[in-house]
Write a protein that holds these residues in place. Structure first.
Motif, PDB file in Angstrom:
ATOM      1  N   UNK A  72      20.565  -3.667  -2.714  1.00 14.26           N
ATOM      2  CA  UNK A  72      19.874  -2.825  -1.737  1.00 14.26           C
ATOM      3  C   UNK A  72      18.647  -2.151  -2.329  1.00 14.26           C
ATOM      4  N   UNK A  73      18.716  -1.783  -3.596  1.00 13.82           N
ATOM      5  CA  UNK A  73      17.533  -1.215  -4.244  1.00 13.82           C
ATOM      6  C   UNK A  73      16.417  -2.250  -4.300  1.00 13.82           C
ATOM      7  N   UNK A  74      16.773  -3.496  -4.607  1.00  4.51           N
ATOM      8  CA  UNK A  74      15.769  -4.563  -4.615  1.00  4.51           C
ATOM      9  C   UNK A  74      15.166  -4.769  -3.225  1.00  4.51           C
ATOM     10  N   UNK A  75      16.015  -4.757  -2.197  1.00  3.98           N
ATOM     11  CA  UNK A  75      15.517  -4.926  -0.827  1.00  3.98           C
ATOM     12  C   UNK A  75      14.594  -3.774  -0.422  1.00  3.98           C
ATOM     13  N   UNK A  76      14.951  -2.550  -0.847  1.00  2.00           N
ATOM     14  CA  UNK A  76      14.117  -1.398  -0.530  1.00  2.00           C
ATOM     15  C   UNK A  76      12.748  -1.528  -1.179  1.00  2.00           C
ATOM     16  N   UNK A  77      12.703  -1.902  -2.446  1.00  3.11           N
ATOM     17  CA  UNK A  77      11.426  -2.031  -3.147  1.00  3.11           C
ATOM     18  C   UNK A  77      10.568  -3.139  -2.532  1.00  3.11           C
ATOM     19  N   UNK A  78      11.207  -4.253  -2.198  1.00  2.00           N
ATOM     20  CA  UNK A  78      10.451  -5.358  -1.597  1.00  2.00           C
ATOM     21  C   UNK A  78       9.910  -4.977  -0.222  1.00  2.00           C
ATOM     22  N   UNK A  80       9.502  -1.974   0.989  1.00  2.05           N
ATOM     23  CA  UNK A  80       8.543  -0.872   0.869  1.00  2.05           C
ATOM     24  C   UNK A  80       7.170  -1.382   0.448  1.00  2.05           C
ATOM     25  N   UNK A  81       7.145  -2.273  -0.540  1.00  2.00           N
ATOM     26  CA  UNK A  81       5.864  -2.842  -0.960  1.00  2.00           C
ATOM     27  C   UNK A  81       5.189  -3.626   0.143  1.00  2.00           C
ATOM     28  N   UNK A  82       5.983  -4.417   0.870  1.00  5.44           N
ATOM     29  CA  UNK A  82       5.417  -5.192   1.973  1.00  5.44           C
ATOM     30  C   UNK A  82       4.875  -4.279   3.064  1.00  5.44           C
ATOM     31  N   UNK A  83       5.609  -3.215   3.363  1.00  6.91           N
ATOM     32  CA  UNK A  83       5.161  -2.290   4.413  1.00  6.91           C
ATOM     33  C   UNK A  83       3.890  -1.558   4.000  1.00  6.91           C
ATOM     34  N   UNK A  84       3.855  -1.075   2.748  1.00  9.80           N
ATOM     35  CA  UNK A  84       2.693  -0.313   2.296  1.00  9.80           C
ATOM     36  C   UNK A  84       1.431  -1.180   2.290  1.00  9.80           C
ATOM     37  N   UNK A  85       1.549  -2.389   1.767  1.00 13.27           N
ATOM     38  CA  UNK A  85       0.377  -3.284   1.705  1.00 13.27           C
ATOM     39  C   UNK A  85      -0.093  -3.652   3.109  1.00 13.27           C
ATOM     40  N   UNK A 216      -6.298 -10.582  12.929  1.00 16.02           N
ATOM     41  CA  UNK A 216      -5.846 -10.182  11.593  1.00 16.02           C
ATOM     42  C   UNK A 216      -4.976  -8.934  11.659  1.00 16.02           C
ATOM     43  N   UNK A 217      -5.367  -7.995  12.511  1.00 14.66           N
ATOM     44  CA  UNK A 217      -4.593  -6.765  12.641  1.00 14.66           C
ATOM     45  C   UNK A 217      -3.196  -7.062  13.198  1.00 14.66           C
ATOM     46  N   UNK A 218      -3.108  -7.941  14.181  1.00  9.87           N
ATOM     47  CA  UNK A 218      -1.803  -8.308  14.726  1.00  9.87           C
ATOM     48  C   UNK A 218      -0.938  -8.999  13.678  1.00  9.87           C
ATOM     49  N   UNK A 219      -1.536  -9.823  12.836  1.00  7.66           N
ATOM     50  CA  UNK A 219      -0.780 -10.492  11.770  1.00  7.66           C
ATOM     51  C   UNK A 219      -0.228  -9.474  10.779  1.00  7.66           C
ATOM     52  N   UNK A 220      -1.058  -8.517  10.392  1.00  9.85           N
ATOM     53  CA  UNK A 220      -0.583  -7.472   9.477  1.00  9.85           C
ATOM     54  C   UNK A 220       0.481  -6.598  10.144  1.00  9.85           C
ATOM     55  N   UNK A 221       0.372  -6.421  11.460  1.00 13.53           N
ATOM     56  CA  UNK A 221       1.376  -5.647  12.182  1.00 13.53           C
ATOM     57  C   UNK A 221       2.736  -6.322  12.130  1.00 13.53           C
ATOM     58  N   UNK A 222       2.742  -7.647  12.274  1.00 19.63           N
ATOM     59  CA  UNK A 222       4.002  -8.396  12.199  1.00 19.63           C
ATOM     60  C   UNK A 222       4.632  -8.238  10.819  1.00 19.63           C
ATOM     61  N   UNK A 223       3.817  -8.373   9.761  1.00 23.56           N
ATOM     62  CA  UNK A 223       4.351  -8.237   8.400  1.00 23.56           C
ATOM     63  C   UNK A 223       4.856  -6.819   8.141  1.00 23.56           C
ATOM     64  N   UNK A 224       4.143  -5.829   8.640  1.00 22.70           N
ATOM     65  CA  UNK A 224       4.609  -4.457   8.455  1.00 22.70           C
ATOM     66  C   UNK A 224       5.902  -4.211   9.232  1.00 22.70           C
ATOM     67  N   UNK A 225       6.024  -4.826  10.416  1.00 23.96           N
ATOM     68  CA  UNK A 225       7.268  -4.695  11.180  1.00 23.96           C
ATOM     69  C   UNK A 225       8.454  -5.295  10.441  1.00 23.96           C
ATOM     70  N   UNK A 226       8.223  -6.447   9.790  1.00 25.37           N
ATOM     71  CA  UNK A 226       9.296  -7.059   8.991  1.00 25.37           C
ATOM     72  C   UNK A 226       9.698  -6.135   7.843  1.00 25.37           C
ATOM     73  N   UNK A 227       8.705  -5.526   7.207  1.00 23.95           N
ATOM     74  CA  UNK A 227       9.000  -4.612   6.107  1.00 23.95           C
ATOM     75  C   UNK A 227       9.755  -3.378   6.556  1.00 23.95           C
TER      76      UNK A 227
END
Length: 303
Positions: A72-78, A80-85, A216-227
């Protein structure tokens, strides 16, 4: 892009191997610490706790806490990084759209906080009830001859069924909370996407942003939603693990009783020993005397 995806797949395989290997080592260390702490307790502790409960702590609880501390710590870091970027790129590409999409975030955080606290409390109660059910089954199996002689199979089955009914009730509560939490999280994400689409359409028709920027913004929105979804799952699992880990770390952190035993020199056994008017009872059962006015005498002449 193909090479980047290939590198990402190899890195993900390495991550999974390292995390699962670390999980095995962490679970082993936790079980060793819990087992050592349990054995160092005095007999009064074992009079209060049954062997079935202790075995359940060593098996199910240790495994759950180990998974939380590693996977779970690994999932949180992954996540979190995906969401922040992704969110950073959203702000960089279209700050106005990012600000409108972020309006839903505070409500998500509030719901996640209260849902996490409730899930943690349910998880703690659930592990306690599982331990109690294990105790009931362990007692029935250890005394199976007595159960058979007195025809107590139906009674033991009913007792175990009552324990399982409590576990089922807690499972229903957990399912209810999770259903509300995940439906709200999914609905909030869809609502945020609608806000982005509507606002993006307005900005695109007014010429404030180009269709490429909106894409591009919609694509980043999808990735942030996954994160963000990954963070929500990891948070729920961590709250469940925290509920199970409270009892474990309480056992580990509990200071063992001071060992008052001393080595008696062998020459001391050559002297006369006399015990007179000795009373003894276990600390948790003061009403049951084990030794009542006990007398014992050892004389050198009787050796």
């Amino acid at each position: 892009f193909a090479s980047l995806f290939a590198i990402g797949a190899v890195a993900n395989a390495g991550r999974i191997w390292f995390i699962q290997s670390a999980s095995c080592r962490v679970v082993k260390d936790i079980r060793m610490d819990v087992y050592s702490s349990l054995l160092r307790n005095d007999m009064s502790f074992f009079d209060k706790a049954s062997s079935g409960e202790l075995v359940n702590r060593l098996s199910a609880d240790c495994q759950l806490v180990g998974d939380v501390l590693t996977q779970n710590v690994s999932d949180v870091l992954r996540s979190f990084g995906q969401s922040v970027i992704s969110i950073g790129l959203m702000v960089y590409v279209a700050p106005d759209l990012a600000l409108r999409a972020a309006a839903i975030v505070p409500s998500i955080m509030v719901v996640a906080y209260f849902a996490g606290k409730f899930v943690r409390r349910i998880a703690q109660n659930l592990q306690n009830e599982l331990a109690t059910a294990s105790v009931s089954a362990e007692e029935a199996f250890s005394g199976i001859k007595v159960v058979k002689v007195f025809g107590g199979e139906d009674k033991e089955i009913q007792t175990y069924n009552k324990k399982l009914a409590k576990i089922l009730s807690l499972g229903y509560k957990s399912a209810f909370v999770n259903s509300i939490y995940w439906s709200f999280l999914g609905g909030s994400g869809n609502f945020a996407l609608l806000i982005v689409l509507y606002s993006g359409y307005q900005l695109s028709t007014s010429g404030s942003i180009t269709p490429g920027t909106l894409t591009a913004f919609l694509l980043y929105t999808v990735y942030s939603g996954i994160g963000v979804t990954g963070l929500g799952k990891a948070y729920g699992a961590m709250m469940a693990g925290a509920g199970a880990g409270e009892r474990l770390f309480e056992i580990i952190d509990k200071a063992p009783p001071r060992d008052t035993r001393v080595n008696i020199p062998s020459e001391e056994f050559s002297k006369d020993v006399k015990l007179s008017c000795v009373d003894f009872f276990y600390p948790n059962r003061p009403g049951e005397l084990i030794l009542d006015n006990f007398f014992w005498e050892h004389s050198e002449k009787t050796r």
